[in-house]
Design an enzyme around this catalytic site. Structure first.
Site, short mmCIF file in Angstrom:
data_model
loop_
_atom_site.label_atom_id
_atom_site.label_comp_id
_atom_site.label_asym_id
_atom_site.label_seq_id
_atom_site.Cartn_x
_atom_site.Cartn_y
_atom_site.Cartn_z
N GLY A 164 0.80 -1.22 0.00
CA GLY A 164 0.00 0.00 0.00
C GLY A 164 0.84 1.27 0.00
N TYR A 202 16.48 4.31 -7.03
CA TYR A 202 15.20 4.97 -7.31
C TYR A 202 15.17 5.33 -8.79
CZ TYR A 202 11.37 8.34 -6.92
OH TYR A 202 10.19 9.00 -7.08
N LYS A 237 -2.30 3.07 -7.21
CA LYS A 237 -2.81 3.13 -8.58
C LYS A 237 -4.13 3.89 -8.66
CE LYS A 237 -0.59 -1.29 -9.04
NZ LYS A 237 -0.76 -2.72 -8.78
N GLU A 287 7.90 -6.53 -7.14
CA GLU A 287 7.24 -7.43 -6.18
C GLU A 287 6.22 -8.32 -6.87
OE1 GLU A 287 4.59 -6.04 -3.20
OE2 GLU A 287 3.53 -4.68 -4.51
N ASN A 289 2.37 -10.06 -6.24
CA ASN A 289 1.16 -10.17 -5.43
C ASN A 289 0.54 -11.54 -5.66
OD1 ASN A 289 1.16 -7.61 -4.17
ND2 ASN A 289 0.53 -6.70 -6.10
N ARG A 291 -2.30 -12.93 -5.19
CA ARG A 291 -3.76 -12.85 -5.04
C ARG A 291 -4.34 -12.20 -6.29
NH1 ARG A 291 -4.01 -7.43 -4.81
NH2 ARG A 291 -2.40 -6.35 -3.63
N VAL A 294 -6.95 -5.71 -7.87
CA VAL A 294 -8.10 -4.81 -8.07
C VAL A 294 -8.33 -4.58 -9.57
CG1 VAL A 294 -8.86 -2.41 -7.72
CG2 VAL A 294 -7.81 -3.67 -5.84
N ARG A 337 -10.26 3.87 -10.91
CA ARG A 337 -10.62 3.60 -9.51
C ARG A 337 -11.35 4.83 -8.98
NH1 ARG A 337 -6.09 0.19 -6.31
NH2 ARG A 337 -5.31 -1.03 -8.05
P1 ADP Z 1 3.72 -1.49 -2.33
O1 ADP Z 1 3.81 -2.97 -2.09
O2 ADP Z 1 3.79 -0.69 -1.07
O3 ADP Z 1 2.62 -1.09 -3.24
P2 ADP Z 1 5.69 -1.55 -4.52
O4 ADP Z 1 7.04 -2.15 -4.35
O5 ADP Z 1 4.67 -2.35 -5.26
O6 ADP Z 1 5.11 -1.13 -3.07
O7 ADP Z 1 5.81 -0.13 -5.22
C1 ADP Z 1 4.70 0.73 -5.36
C2 ADP Z 1 5.05 1.84 -6.31
O8 ADP Z 1 6.17 2.60 -5.83
C3 ADP Z 1 5.47 1.38 -7.70
O9 ADP Z 1 4.36 1.15 -8.54
C4 ADP Z 1 6.27 2.59 -8.16
O10 ADP Z 1 5.42 3.64 -8.55
C5 ADP Z 1 6.99 3.02 -6.90
N1 ADP Z 1 8.32 2.37 -6.80
C6 ADP Z 1 8.62 1.19 -6.23
N2 ADP Z 1 9.93 0.89 -6.34
C7 ADP Z 1 10.51 1.92 -7.01
C8 ADP Z 1 11.84 2.23 -7.45
N3 ADP Z 1 12.87 1.41 -7.19
N4 ADP Z 1 12.02 3.39 -8.12
C9 ADP Z 1 11.00 4.24 -8.36
N5 ADP Z 1 9.74 4.02 -7.96
C10 ADP Z 1 9.48 2.88 -7.30
#
Ligand code: ADP
Length: 450
Positions: A164, A202, A237, A287, A289, A291, A294, A337
């Site tokens: 989240g 990043y 999202k 990552e 998911n 499951r 949405v 959404r």
């Molecule tokens: P969560 O599980 O909290 O949703 P995520 O790892 O899925 O976290 O990342 C959520 C969002 O954060 C990604 O869709 C992207 O927009 C941003 N993000 C994650 N990792 C990076 C990264 N290394 N560099 C830039 N943005 C990132």
């Protein structure tokens, strides 16, 4: 096949699962908190059981109450939906220990992918490229500083147990690194009960591209292409589309092959989504998911697959009802959404829905539990409706979406519908020219100036 399924969730996703069950001839049991007595998922289910007070901890996250409800209603399976207990390995094992089928992956796979560090290690070993970063959890601030200097700023600090968008902080230089580490650790501890964090490069202008997979327990794995979820606010999202305007069919096929091969090697079962960042022609895993997502309906539109039905079938031990060759990607789909929030300030807007009229027409789908007189509760996620539209082309899809938003009436509460209307009219969106920072950096900056 199952005779009766308990749906351990609420809102639009509980309704979605209820509908799939009914279409398959399966009876449904809804569980609900006292705040959700009048919710649509409760009204439509064959049976319902009140499992506790409004606070999620005491109801939708109350494992004992959910298992008791399944027991007294004679269910043979439990669907966890999205959020709540859907990625809780302990819940999945307890469901199985009590003699019910968990409609999802094995507890081991949930556990492995629930920790972002072990997830990255696992997929890297299976040949999937990941975002460069620390090899594991950070042991000290000094180690973080050395690594960040080596990788080059900006860097992202992330919670291993994250979700989240919580427990994430960007650091632009050595000066702000210590503070970012402290903030990320504090937020992670408060949200997930663990302050384990790691470091990632990043990426400055990536798109969020994710691949939908489904696997049965007979070794068959199929991917349903990608979804582009780059339109985000606070890493959450807002608007999703399939296919991605930035990906070629060659890239889709190549990434799809790598992903399905890895998932097969893992022995995974159920639906799953592998999330990637895409920058300068390269994909980097962030990552998985374990499951339903949405945004699954956009994949359903372009492939013709009912993902929830298929998810239930594979949980019951049946083989997938299609092969990779059967999947033909056709047309374009977008999901908006719609949150009970002010479209400009994003302030939550719970309250009573005074008037409700859902739009219609060809290739329009609404996933929502809203109705006139419904009281939007302040206790839960603010997502109150998903508007999903399909078109032969992206251009047609956006035009249709604009028309459909104009027909949608939700009075009594603020919603983010006006934001989506503006998105459909924006030139960058129409060109498909955006990355994960676009909504915050460009759109809101421009909107503020006006
Ligand atoms: P969560 O599980 O909290 O949703 P995520 O790892 O899925 O976290 O990342 C959520 C969002 O954060 C990604 O869709 C992207 O927009 C941003 N993000 C994650 N990792 C990076 C990264 N290394 N560099 C830039 N943005 C990132």
């Amino acid at each position: 096949m199952f005779k009766k399924v308990l749906i351990a969730n609420r809102g639009e996703i509980a309704l979605r699962i209820h509908r799939a069950c009914k279409d398959m001839g399966i009876k449904t049991v809804a569980v609900h908190s006292t705040a959700d007595n009048q919710a649509m998922h409760v009204r439509l289910a064959d049976e319902s059981v009140c499992i506790g007070p409004p606070m999620s901890k005491e109801s939708y996250l109350n494992i004992k109450a959910i298992l008791s409800a399944a027991e007294i209603t004679g269910c043979d399976a439990i669907h966890p939906g999205v959020g709540f207990l859907s990625e809780n390995a302990t819940f999945a094992s307890m469901v199985e220990e009590h003699g019910f089928t968990f409609i999802g992956p094995t507890p081991d796979h949930i556990q492995m992918m629930g920790d972002k560090i072990t997830a990255k290690e696992a997929v890297l070993a299976l040949g999937i490229p990941v975002v460069p970063g620390s090899a594991g959890a950070l042991e000290s601030n000094e180690q973080a500083a050395l690594l960040a200097q080596k990788m080059g700023f900006p860097v992202l600090i992330k919670a291993a147990a994250g979700g989240g968008g919580k427990g994430m902080r960007v650091s632009y230089s050595l000066e702000d690194l210590q503070e970012a580490l402290t903030e990320a650790r504090n937020e992670a501890r408060a949200s997930f009960g663990s302050d384990e964090v790691f470091l990632e490069k990043y990426l400055v202008h990536p798109r969020h591209i994710e691949i939908q997979v489904i696997a049965d327990s007979h070794g068959n794995v199929v991917h349903l292409g990608e979804r582009d979820c780059s339109i985000q606010r606070r890493h959450q999202k807002v608007w999703e589309e399939a296919p991605s305007p930035a990906i070629s069919s060659k890239q889709r096929t190549e990434l799809g092959k790598i992903v399905t091969k890895a998932i097969k090697k893992l022995g995974y079962r159920g639906v799953g989504t592998l999330e990637f960042l895409y920058e300068n022609g390269e994909f980097y895993f962030i990552e998985m998911n374990t499951r339903l997502q949405v945004e699954h309906p956009i994949s359903e539109y372009i492939t013709g697959v009912d993902l929830v039905r298929e998810q239930i079938r594979v949980a019951a031990g049946l083989p997938l009802s299609f092969t990779q060759e059967d999947i033909k990607f056709q047309g374009h789909a977008i999901e908006c959404r719609i949150n009970a929030e002010n479209a400009e300030t994003f302030m939550p807007s719970p309250g009573k829905v005074l008037e409700y009229h859902a739009p219609s027409g060809p290739f329009v789908r609404i996933e929502s539990g809203l109705y006139a007189g419904y009281q939007v509760s302040p206790y839960y996620d603010s997502l109150v409706s998903k508007l999903i539209v399909y078109g032969d082309t992206r251009e047609e899809c956006i035009r249709r979406l604009n028309r459909v938003i104009g027909e949608y009436v939700i009075h009594g509460i603020d919603t983010t519908l006006p934001l989506h209307k503006k998105l459909t009219e924006n030139a960058d969106i129409q060109k498909g020219d955006y990355d994960i920072h676009w909504l915050e950096d460009v759109f809101f900056k421009d909107a503020d100036k006006k």
